[in-house]
Design a protein around this motif. Structure first.
Motif, short mmCIF file in Angstrom:
data_model
loop_
_atom_site.label_atom_id
_atom_site.label_comp_id
_atom_site.label_asym_id
_atom_site.label_seq_id
_atom_site.Cartn_x
_atom_site.Cartn_y
_atom_site.Cartn_z
N ILE A 252 -3.14 29.93 6.02
CA ILE A 252 -2.27 30.05 5.10
C ILE A 252 -2.06 28.24 4.93
O ILE A 252 -2.26 27.27 5.62
CB ILE A 252 -0.62 29.79 5.52
CG1 ILE A 252 -0.40 31.15 5.43
CG2 ILE A 252 0.18 28.91 4.30
CD1 ILE A 252 0.49 31.94 6.10
N ASP A 253 -2.29 27.23 3.50
CA ASP A 253 -2.20 25.92 3.02
C ASP A 253 -1.07 25.85 2.78
O ASP A 253 -1.25 25.04 1.51
CB ASP A 253 -3.36 26.32 1.46
CG ASP A 253 -4.15 24.41 0.63
OD1 ASP A 253 -3.45 23.68 1.32
OD2 ASP A 253 -4.28 24.94 -0.05
N PHE A 254 -0.85 24.93 3.64
CA PHE A 254 0.78 24.32 3.76
C PHE A 254 0.67 23.42 3.49
O PHE A 254 1.71 22.39 2.80
CB PHE A 254 0.63 24.25 5.30
CG PHE A 254 1.62 25.65 6.46
CD1 PHE A 254 2.64 25.94 6.10
CD2 PHE A 254 0.04 26.89 6.86
CE1 PHE A 254 3.06 27.69 6.16
CE2 PHE A 254 0.78 27.38 7.61
CZ PHE A 254 2.10 28.19 7.29
N ARG A 255 -0.77 22.04 3.50
CA ARG A 255 -0.48 20.60 2.64
C ARG A 255 0.33 21.35 1.10
O ARG A 255 0.20 20.89 0.72
CB ARG A 255 -1.80 20.62 2.57
CG ARG A 255 -1.82 19.10 1.52
CD ARG A 255 -2.66 18.08 2.08
NE ARG A 255 -3.36 17.75 3.31
CZ ARG A 255 -2.72 17.18 4.39
NH1 ARG A 255 -1.61 16.12 4.01
NH2 ARG A 255 -2.85 16.80 5.97
N ARG A 256 -0.85 22.50 0.21
CA ARG A 256 0.11 22.63 -1.04
C ARG A 256 1.14 23.06 -1.21
O ARG A 256 1.85 22.29 -1.80
CB ARG A 256 -1.29 23.58 -1.54
CG ARG A 256 -0.85 23.89 -2.48
CD ARG A 256 -2.06 25.52 -3.38
NE ARG A 256 -1.80 26.21 -4.36
CZ ARG A 256 -1.19 26.95 -4.64
NH1 ARG A 256 -0.57 27.46 -3.24
NH2 ARG A 256 -0.23 27.22 -5.71
N ILE A 257 2.03 24.12 0.46
CA ILE A 257 2.57 25.06 0.33
C ILE A 257 3.47 22.84 0.24
O ILE A 257 4.96 22.77 -0.19
CB ILE A 257 3.44 25.59 0.81
CG1 ILE A 257 2.18 27.01 0.27
CG2 ILE A 257 4.46 25.63 0.97
CD1 ILE A 257 1.88 27.88 1.61
N PHE A 258 3.59 22.61 0.78
CA PHE A 258 4.63 21.11 1.72
C PHE A 258 4.78 20.58 0.65
O PHE A 258 6.13 20.07 0.67
CB PHE A 258 4.24 20.80 2.63
CG PHE A 258 4.68 21.04 4.20
CD1 PHE A 258 5.23 22.39 3.94
CD2 PHE A 258 3.70 21.21 5.13
CE1 PHE A 258 5.05 23.19 4.91
CE2 PHE A 258 4.04 21.71 6.36
CZ PHE A 258 4.62 22.53 6.16
N HIS B 117 5.11 20.97 -2.31
CA HIS B 117 6.25 21.54 -3.65
C HIS B 117 7.25 21.86 -3.36
O HIS B 117 8.20 22.31 -3.78
CB HIS B 117 5.62 22.56 -4.27
CG HIS B 117 4.24 22.54 -5.10
ND1 HIS B 117 3.17 22.30 -4.75
CD2 HIS B 117 4.37 22.35 -6.48
CE1 HIS B 117 1.62 22.57 -5.86
NE2 HIS B 117 3.12 22.39 -6.65
N GLY B 118 7.16 21.12 -1.66
CA GLY B 118 8.52 20.92 -1.23
C GLY B 118 10.37 20.57 -2.01
O GLY B 118 11.45 21.21 -1.52
N SER B 119 10.06 19.91 -2.88
CA SER B 119 11.31 19.35 -3.07
C SER B 119 11.66 20.10 -4.46
O SER B 119 12.61 20.35 -4.49
CB SER B 119 11.24 17.59 -4.07
OG SER B 119 9.80 18.00 -4.77
N GLN B 120 10.24 20.76 -5.09
CA GLN B 120 10.46 21.99 -6.05
C GLN B 120 11.46 22.79 -5.41
O GLN B 120 11.92 23.85 -6.32
CB GLN B 120 9.77 21.80 -6.53
CG GLN B 120 9.01 23.06 -7.61
CD GLN B 120 7.78 23.26 -8.49
OE1 GLN B 120 7.16 23.14 -7.81
NE2 GLN B 120 7.75 23.69 -9.85
N ALA B 121 10.91 23.23 -4.30
CA ALA B 121 11.94 24.45 -3.66
C ALA B 121 12.62 24.07 -3.22
O ALA B 121 13.43 25.36 -3.46
CB ALA B 121 11.16 24.92 -2.94
#
Length: 129
Positions: free
Chosen positions: A86-92, A94-98
């Motif tokens: 899982i590409d957590f860097r990419r997900i993290f 976008h944390g503020s958007q989430a």
């Protein structure tokens, strides 16, 4: 002062009569009353792109379950965060958007829970750093 948060597994992403149940939950619930406790592992296993979910429903995901996967299909297993696919860097990124406020590292059946938590913690710190 209580809130309701819904935690997913992969089956909420399996279409039923052409409709994805999780999409119904997002569309038909009031964001001020129902928060999403997104399990990134199960969403990914269910064929979802968490970043695309954040783009479609910004701010709906204040809680994340963070666990990783290695292998696929019947050989897939959970592993420490940052040691799987899982590409957590990419997900993290976008944390503020989430709308993320809290992340929970977990594994359903770890062989060595303390080692998994230690490794996951260090990898999450590195990825967020």
């Amino acid at each position: 002062g209580l809130s309701f948060a819904y935690h997913n597994h992969e089956f909420e992403f399996e279409p039923t009569d052409g409709v994805v149940p999780y999409d119904i939950l997002l569309a038909d619930t009031d964001p001020s009353l129902v928060k999403m406790e997104l399990d990134l592992y199960w969403a990914t296993v269910g064929g979802q792109d968490p970043v695309a979910m954040f783009e479609r429903h910004p701010g709906r995901f204040p809680l994340w379950h963070v666990k990783d996967a290695r292998g696929s299909g019947s050989t897939r297993e959970q592993t420490a965060v940052g040691e799987g696919t899982i590409d957590f860097r990419r997900i993290f990124d976008h944390g503020s958007q989430a709308g993320v406020q809290h992340m929970f590292v977990e594994a359903d059946e770890p062989a060595d829970p303390l080692a998994l938590v230690r490794t996951s913690y260090e990898n999450v710190r590195r990825l967020l750093g």
